[in-house]
Motif scaffolding. Sequence first.
Motif, PDB file in Angstrom:
ATOM      1  N   ARG A 150       0.580  -1.758   0.052  1.00 34.75           N
ATOM      2  CA  ARG A 150       0.215   0.085  -0.217  1.00 34.75           C
ATOM      3  C   ARG A 150       0.879   1.512   0.090  1.00 34.75           C
ATOM      4  O   ARG A 150       1.849   1.407   0.406  1.00 34.75           O
TER       5      ARG A 150
ATOM      6  N   LEU B  75     -12.800  -4.863  10.072  1.00 34.40           N
ATOM      7  CA  LEU B  75     -11.336  -3.900  10.121  1.00 34.40           C
ATOM      8  C   LEU B  75     -12.116  -2.619  10.679  1.00 34.40           C
ATOM      9  O   LEU B  75     -10.714  -2.399  11.215  1.00 34.40           O
TER      10      LEU B  75
ATOM     11  N   LYS C 257     -13.193  -1.308  -1.644  1.00 37.23           N
ATOM     12  CA  LYS C 257     -14.780  -1.836  -1.076  1.00 37.23           C
ATOM     13  C   LYS C 257     -16.371  -1.732  -2.578  1.00 37.23           C
ATOM     14  O   LYS C 257     -15.568  -1.131  -3.056  1.00 37.23           O
TER      15      LYS C 257
ATOM     16  N   ASP D 257      -5.688  -9.529   7.151  1.00 38.99           N
ATOM     17  CA  ASP D 257      -5.128 -10.352   6.009  1.00 38.99           C
ATOM     18  C   ASP D 257      -4.658 -11.025   6.452  1.00 38.99           C
ATOM     19  O   ASP D 257      -4.399 -12.261   5.213  1.00 38.99           O
TER      20      ASP D 257
ATOM     21  N   GLU E 135      -0.985  -6.236   1.388  1.00 41.53           N
ATOM     22  CA  GLU E 135      -2.533  -6.240   1.033  1.00 41.53           C
ATOM     23  C   GLU E 135      -2.706  -7.338   0.266  1.00 41.53           C
ATOM     24  O   GLU E 135      -1.899  -7.565  -0.882  1.00 41.53           O
ATOM     25  N   LEU E 136      -3.743  -8.119   0.252  1.00 37.93           N
ATOM     26  CA  LEU E 136      -4.235  -9.147  -1.009  1.00 37.93           C
ATOM     27  C   LEU E 136      -5.121  -7.765  -1.277  1.00 37.93           C
ATOM     28  O   LEU E 136      -5.651  -6.758  -0.746  1.00 37.93           O
TER      29      LEU E 136
HETATM   30  N1  523 Z   1      -7.714  -3.245   3.673  1.00 36.85           N
HETATM   31  C1  523 Z   1      -7.148  -4.426   4.396  1.00 36.85           C
HETATM   32  N2  523 Z   1      -7.022  -5.310   3.550  1.00 36.85           N
HETATM   33  C2  523 Z   1      -7.172  -5.383   2.355  1.00 36.85           C
HETATM   34  C3  523 Z   1      -8.095  -4.482   1.232  1.00 36.85           C
HETATM   35  C4  523 Z   1      -8.227  -4.603   0.615  1.00 36.85           C
HETATM   36  C5  523 Z   1      -8.035  -3.437   2.218  1.00 36.85           C
HETATM   37  O1  523 Z   1      -7.020  -4.282   5.423  1.00 36.85           O
HETATM   38  N3  523 Z   1      -6.805  -5.900   1.866  1.00 36.85           N
HETATM   39  C6  523 Z   1      -8.658  -2.479   4.856  1.00 36.85           C
HETATM   40  C7  523 Z   1      -7.539  -1.345   4.219  1.00 36.85           C
HETATM   41  C8  523 Z   1      -8.497   0.462   4.717  1.00 36.85           C
HETATM   42  C9  523 Z   1      -9.868  -0.357   4.374  1.00 36.85           C
HETATM   43  O2  523 Z   1      -9.899  -1.884   4.469  1.00 36.85           O
HETATM   44  O3  523 Z   1      -8.734   0.510   5.924  1.00 36.85           O
HETATM   45  C10 523 Z   1     -10.490  -0.052   2.141  1.00 36.85           C
HETATM   46  O4  523 Z   1      -9.773  -0.143   1.675  1.00 36.85           O
HETATM   47  P1  523 Z   1      -9.449   0.625   0.622  1.00 36.85           P
HETATM   48  O5  523 Z   1      -8.853   1.895   0.326  1.00 36.85           O
HETATM   49  O6  523 Z   1      -8.498  -0.372  -0.462  1.00 36.85           O
HETATM   50  O7  523 Z   1     -10.692   0.570   0.138  1.00 36.85           O
HETATM   51  P2  523 Z   1     -10.732   1.214  -1.605  1.00 36.85           P
HETATM   52  O8  523 Z   1     -10.001   2.166  -2.302  1.00 36.85           O
HETATM   53  O9  523 Z   1     -12.581   1.091  -1.878  1.00 36.85           O
HETATM   54  O10 523 Z   1     -11.520   2.470   0.120  1.00 36.85           O
HETATM   55  P3  523 Z   1     -11.950   4.208  -0.688  1.00 36.85           P
HETATM   56  O11 523 Z   1     -10.320   5.026  -1.123  1.00 36.85           O
HETATM   57  O12 523 Z   1     -12.286   5.025   1.420  1.00 36.85           O
HETATM   58  O13 523 Z   1     -12.754   4.692  -1.596  1.00 36.85           O
END
Ligand code: 523
Length: 131
Positions: free
Chosen positions: A22, A73, A38, A117, A33-34
């Motif tokens: 990330r 999360l 959202k 993860d 991460e994998l």
């Molecule tokens: N995680 C996580 N593991 C994981 C992912 C893809 C995401 O723990 N494999 C967590 C990290 C962030 C939240 O999930 O706290 C949202 O992930 P993010 O930022 O990748 O999702 P987006 O890009 O859809 O979110 P926005 O930018 O907020 O729309």
Amino acid sequence: MSDSVVVAGAVCDGGRLLAARRSAPPELAGRWELPGGKQEPGESGEQALVRELREELGVEAEPQERIPGEWPLKPGLVLRVWTVRLLAGVPSPLEDHDELRWLTPDETDTVDWLDQDRPAVAEAVRRLREA
Ligand code: 523
């Protein structure tokens, strides 16, 4: 109200698992991460995952099996993971990541995975070893 969902893919190819580092936000930058993101209203988990992997990695991919379980999360947000097969393209870190690595099962402990993860990574690696 039901929890919001973050979907992620255990992308496997040639006996290896894809790990993504990330680049944001600051508190998560540098952790692995994998890849995923959202789930939006109106999308299934699988549809969201296909979209996220296209946007973030520039690949066409096919979710295969859901890894059983879901991992909290933060309040109201849970992580769900699928194993994923690549259909087309070579993953590159287009969005949200600054490095990608293909890890063999023996190498998966060499990166600092996000805590949430880890159970899904362990299960994906177990399946890779069996395959
Ligand atoms: N995680 C996580 N593991 C994981 C992912 C893809 C995401 O723990 N494999 C967590 C990290 C962030 C939240 O999930 O706290 C949202 O992930 P993010 O930022 O990748 O999702 P987006 O890009 O859809 O979110 P926005 O930018 O907020 O729309």
